[in-house]
Design a protein around this motif. Structure first.
Motif, PDB file in Angstrom:
ATOM      1  N   MET A 123       8.001  -8.563  -0.893  1.00  0.00           N
ATOM      2  CA  MET A 123       7.009  -9.436  -0.273  1.00  0.00           C
ATOM      3  C   MET A 123       5.712  -8.656  -0.073  1.00  0.00           C
ATOM      4  SD  MET A 123       7.936  -9.567   3.761  1.00  0.00           S
ATOM      5  CE  MET A 123       7.627  -8.101   4.762  1.00  0.00           C
ATOM      6  N   ARG A 124       4.615  -9.403   0.117  1.00  0.00           N
ATOM      7  CA  ARG A 124       3.303  -8.773   0.300  1.00  0.00           C
ATOM      8  C   ARG A 124       2.981  -8.614   1.788  1.00  0.00           C
ATOM      9  NH1 ARG A 124      -0.557 -12.582  -3.087  1.00  0.00           N
ATOM     10  NH2 ARG A 124       0.629 -14.106  -1.859  1.00  0.00           N
ATOM     11  N   GLN A 125       2.318  -7.505   2.061  1.00  0.00           N
ATOM     12  CA  GLN A 125       1.993  -7.170   3.451  1.00  0.00           C
ATOM     13  C   GLN A 125       0.773  -6.268   3.455  1.00  0.00           C
ATOM     14  OE1 GLN A 125       4.236  -3.883   5.740  1.00  0.00           O
ATOM     15  NE2 GLN A 125       5.225  -5.780   6.457  1.00  0.00           N
ATOM     16  N   TYR A 126      -0.123  -6.494   4.399  1.00  0.00           N
ATOM     17  CA  TYR A 126      -1.255  -5.590   4.560  1.00  0.00           C
ATOM     18  C   TYR A 126      -0.926  -4.517   5.588  1.00  0.00           C
ATOM     19  CZ  TYR A 126      -4.765  -8.129   1.828  1.00  0.00           C
ATOM     20  OH  TYR A 126      -5.482  -8.704   0.805  1.00  0.00           O
ATOM     21  N   GLN A 127      -1.395  -3.314   5.299  1.00  0.00           N
ATOM     22  CA  GLN A 127      -1.300  -2.202   6.232  1.00  0.00           C
ATOM     23  C   GLN A 127      -2.636  -1.472   6.247  1.00  0.00           C
ATOM     24  OE1 GLN A 127       1.984   0.433   5.294  1.00  0.00           O
ATOM     25  NE2 GLN A 127       3.441  -1.257   5.040  1.00  0.00           N
ATOM     26  N   PHE A 128      -2.893  -0.764   7.342  1.00  0.00           N
ATOM     27  CA  PHE A 128      -4.038   0.134   7.364  1.00  0.00           C
ATOM     28  C   PHE A 128      -3.668   1.422   6.653  1.00  0.00           C
ATOM     29  CE2 PHE A 128      -5.225  -2.035  11.546  1.00  0.00           C
ATOM     30  CZ  PHE A 128      -6.142  -2.863  10.934  1.00  0.00           C
ATOM     31  N   ASP A 129      -4.573   1.893   5.809  1.00  0.00           N
ATOM     32  CA  ASP A 129      -4.357   3.157   5.107  1.00  0.00           C
ATOM     33  C   ASP A 129      -5.713   3.822   4.922  1.00  0.00           C
ATOM     34  OD1 ASP A 129      -3.066   5.222   3.866  1.00  0.00           O
ATOM     35  OD2 ASP A 129      -2.052   3.954   2.388  1.00  0.00           O
ATOM     36  N   VAL A 130      -5.696   5.103   4.635  1.00  0.00           N
ATOM     37  CA  VAL A 130      -6.938   5.845   4.423  1.00  0.00           C
ATOM     38  C   VAL A 130      -7.298   5.794   2.946  1.00  0.00           C
ATOM     39  CG1 VAL A 130      -8.097   8.074   4.593  1.00  0.00           C
ATOM     40  CG2 VAL A 130      -6.517   7.337   6.396  1.00  0.00           C
ATOM     41  N   VAL A 131      -8.493   5.277   2.655  1.00  0.00           N
ATOM     42  CA  VAL A 131      -8.997   5.173   1.293  1.00  0.00           C
ATOM     43  C   VAL A 131     -10.377   5.819   1.263  1.00  0.00           C
ATOM     44  CG1 VAL A 131      -9.667   3.627  -0.578  1.00  0.00           C
ATOM     45  CG2 VAL A 131      -7.718   3.037   0.897  1.00  0.00           C
TER      46      VAL A 131
END
Length: 337
Positions: A1-9
């Motif tokens: 399934m799709r999910q948004y997370q905070f990540d460092v880009v």
């Protein structure tokens, strides 16, 4: 399934969509297919690492607000069945009564994972039934802004018919405050820097409107609208730039609900004048499941529909955040899943 997370880009915290395994509900847990989520100013601050100590929340699933349908239940669940339409409560563990360190540590999208995921698992106590006349998009706007406005006006403010209510701006909390005040027979006065938003507010039943950009001494106009009686309720979302003016618009026996600080938080408050005028000040940090259910009963009784400014598809979640940052919205911004 799709999910948004905070990540460092590229050295900055960003929203990143990820593919993750479908969660499995355990004992007393419910699996929810999230159909819509909504944004609050808090969510933008968390993304910008300006909320709750300022630490980047890498790996966190954002957004406190969401609604969907139950698609699975774990052992021991008694409150929900597959097919029920539900919304998540802001504090997953604040069921009733007073807040505590434990309940504060269960704030979705901040202290714990939030709703910007195609599926989530929640303890059965962490959900409420949606008002039956609302869509998923509308119900997704309720958990933070709706409950906050409800508690500020009714639970802590004791809103009564004909009371003057000061609402600052046209974001989620203020627009819910407008709708609740009109439904209760009160007299809401709302401010904005944009005349077109004030026109919309009048169409929704605002008793008075004030453009604070063209009228820098806007508190005087607010008092004039009340025939110098002053307002009885203030939903204070602005902070150090608005609070001093809001206080000068107060009548006797008034209540100020301190909700946010878009311009920073004021440090100086004239306590002496508060005593003389019988002013009460309450800090509002959303509310409990019990509060949510009380608000839902009012919404159902008055057939209220939350104001959804714009709906973004899941793939454009970052654009929804940008739209929130622009300040162009009136009411709520929704992401459909």
């Amino acid at each position: 399934m799709r999910q948004y997370q905070f990540d460092v880009v590229a050295g900055e915290v960003a929203l990143v969509m990820k593919e993750v395994e479908r969660p499995v509900p355990g004992a007393n847990e419910v699996l929810v297919r999230v159909r819509a989520t909504s944004l609050n100013r808090r969510d933008l601050s968390i993304l910008q690492s300006q909320y709750g100590g300022g630490n980047p929340r890498t790996g966190l699933v954002p957004l406190s607000d969401g609604a969907g349908e139950v698609i699975g239940v774990g052992p021991g669940v008694t409150q929900w069945e597959v097919g029920d339409r539900v919304a998540g409560i802001f504090f997953a563990r604040w069921i009733e009564g007073r807040p505590s360190a434990m309940t504060n540590a269960s704030a979705r999208g901040g202290a714990i994972d939030g709703m910007l995921s195609e599926m989530i698992v929640s303890h059965e106590n962490g959900l409420v039934e949606m008002p039956e006349h609302l869509s998923f998009e509308e119900a997704a706007t309720l958990p933070c802004a709706g409950v906050t406005a409800w508690n500020a006006l009714f639970k802590h403010g004791g809103l009564a018919e004909d009371d003057f209510v000061l609402l600052e701006g046209t974001g989620g909390v203020s627009i819910f405050g407008l709708q609740f005040s009109v439904a209760a027979g009160a007299r809401p006065i709302i401010t904005s820097s944009r005349d077109e938003k004030l026109v919309r507010a009048r169409e929704m039943g605002a008793y008075g409107t004030v453009n604070y950009r063209t009228n820098t001494e806007w508190q005087d106009e607010v008092r004039a609208i009340t025939s110098n009686e002053g307002v009885v309720h203030v939903l204070e979302v602005g902070g150090e730039e608005t609070l001093p003016r809001a206080m000068r618009a107060l009548g006797y026996g008034a209540h100020i609900a301190i909700i946010g600080g878009l311009s920073g938080f004021a440090n100086d408050m004239p306590l002496g004048s508060f005593v003389g005028r019988g002013t009460r000040v309450t800090g509002i940090y959303v509310g409990s499941r019990e509060d949510f259910e009380a608000m839902n009963a009012f919404i159902t009784e008055h057939r209220l529909r939350p104001v959804v400014d714009r709906v973004f598809p899941l793939e454009e979640a970052s654009a929804a955040y940008d739209y929130m940052a622009s300040g162009s919205h009136l009411g709520k911004i929704v992401i459909a899943l």
